[in-house]
Write an enzyme that holds these catalytic residues in place. Structure first.
Site, PDB file in Angstrom:
ATOM      1  N   ALA A 114      91.991 -51.065  49.370  1.00 51.82           N
ATOM      2  CA  ALA A 114      90.836 -51.904  49.047  1.00 51.82           C
ATOM      3  C   ALA A 114      91.049 -52.621  47.720  1.00 51.82           C
ATOM      4  O   ALA A 114      91.727 -52.130  46.814  1.00 51.82           O
ATOM      5  CB  ALA A 114      89.573 -51.054  48.982  1.00 51.82           C
ATOM      6  N   GLY A 155      93.403 -47.753  51.984  1.00 48.35           N
ATOM      7  CA  GLY A 155      93.139 -48.590  53.148  1.00 48.35           C
ATOM      8  C   GLY A 155      94.384 -49.193  53.752  1.00 48.35           C
ATOM      9  O   GLY A 155      94.429 -49.485  54.954  1.00 48.35           O
ATOM     10  N   GLU A 171      95.623 -46.610  55.979  1.00 47.18           N
ATOM     11  CA  GLU A 171      94.689 -46.507  57.102  1.00 47.18           C
ATOM     12  C   GLU A 171      94.927 -47.612  58.128  1.00 47.18           C
ATOM     13  O   GLU A 171      94.780 -47.384  59.335  1.00 47.18           O
ATOM     14  CB  GLU A 171      93.255 -46.525  56.590  1.00 47.18           C
ATOM     15  N   GLU A 173      91.988 -41.828  47.755  1.00 51.46           N
ATOM     16  CA  GLU A 173      90.617 -42.250  47.469  1.00 51.46           C
ATOM     17  C   GLU A 173      89.820 -41.270  46.615  1.00 51.46           C
ATOM     18  O   GLU A 173      89.002 -41.689  45.788  1.00 51.46           O
ATOM     19  CB  GLU A 173      89.865 -42.518  48.786  1.00 51.46           C
TER      20      GLU A 173
END
Length: 270
Positions: free
Chosen positions: A76, A121, A124, A144
């Site tokens: 992110a 992310g 992910e 995270e």
């Protein structure tokens, strides 16, 4: 909808269909100045690109790649997130989720080509693919909790499905980064190649997959995804439903005919 040979979605995402590999589409993360950090605009573009791919019956395999030499995706965009109010963060959440579920829900097989950093992310997005090819420069992880949040792009659900609950807990709780060799050993990635070869290998693998029936590929993916985690009896019912969806298809008729005639199938895709 048919994706053109090269189509840009917003500023940061490109989809390419390669000459000679008409049924393989490459979804390129293309925000090199930020190491592909996923901003709101980029998340929106990933979602739009995935919607276009999902609607294109000609695409049999999708490959997720990066235009940055040293990173797949660093996760992110925390600089952008730092400017958000709580209300803005809440409003942004559906857009962010749509990017990850867009990749996860693609109906055709997907392959991630990972090099350099694939963190948070970014990892992910790779986990949302069916297969992950990584080169020896790859560093993966879900850090995270080290910034006060949790993996929110599917990581807490996808990682244990790959490596088991205890190993996933260790990786998430420690927020540690895992280098390529260990990542392969733990099953965080599926194939390890020499530096700079991840994209080439992923495209070659995609080409091999794409030679098979598009109807069969999508049904097999559906059975694998929907059956995972079910008890055996329920899983076999999922498999049977997927089998019935292909048993009377044009692809099945062509595949059997081609086998008996000792020729390459010409898949109708229906």
């Amino acid at each position: 909808m048919t994706v053109t040979s090269e189509q840009r979605f917003g500023e940061f995402v490109v989809v390419r269909v390669h000459e000679g590999q008409d049924h393989v589409a490459e979804l390129v993360l293309d925000r090199p100045k930020a190491m592909n950090a996923v901003s709101t605009d980029m998340a929106r573009s990933i979602g739009a690109a995935c919607a276009a791919l999902a609607a294109d019956p000609a695409v049999r395999v999708a490959v997720l790649t990066s235009s940055h030499e040293r990173a797949f995706c660093v996760g992110a965009d925390l600089k952008e997130r730092n400017s958000f109010t709580d209300a803005e963060l809440v409003r942004q959440r559906p857009t962010a989720r749509a990017a990850y579920t867009g990749v996860l829900d693609l109906p055709m097989p997907t392959v991630a080509a990972v090099h350099g950093f694939a963190l948070g992310g970014g990892f992910e997005l790779a986990l949302s693919c069916d297969l992950i090819v990584a080169d020896r420069t790859a560093v993966v992880g879900l850090p995270e909790v080290s910034v006060g949040v949790i993996p929110g792009g599917g990581g807490t659900q996808l990682l244990p499905r790959r490596v088991g609950a205890a190993r996933a807990a260790e990786l998430v709780f420690t927020a540690r980064r895992v280098e390529a060799a260990e990542a392969r050993e733990l099953g965080l990635v599926d194939e390890l190649v020499e530096a700079g070869e991840d994209r080439t290998r992923a495209l070659a693998l995609a080409g091999r997959i794409a030679a098979n029936s598009p109807v069969g590929l999508r049904a097999a993916k559906r059975a694998l995804r929907l059956g995972h985690g079910l008890d055996l009896r329920a899983g076999l019912e999922v498999e049977d439903a997927a089998w019935r969806s292909v048993a009377f298809s044009g692809d099945r008729a062509e595949g059997v005919a081609a086998f008996n005639e000792k020729r390459k199938p010409n898949w109708p895709g229906e």
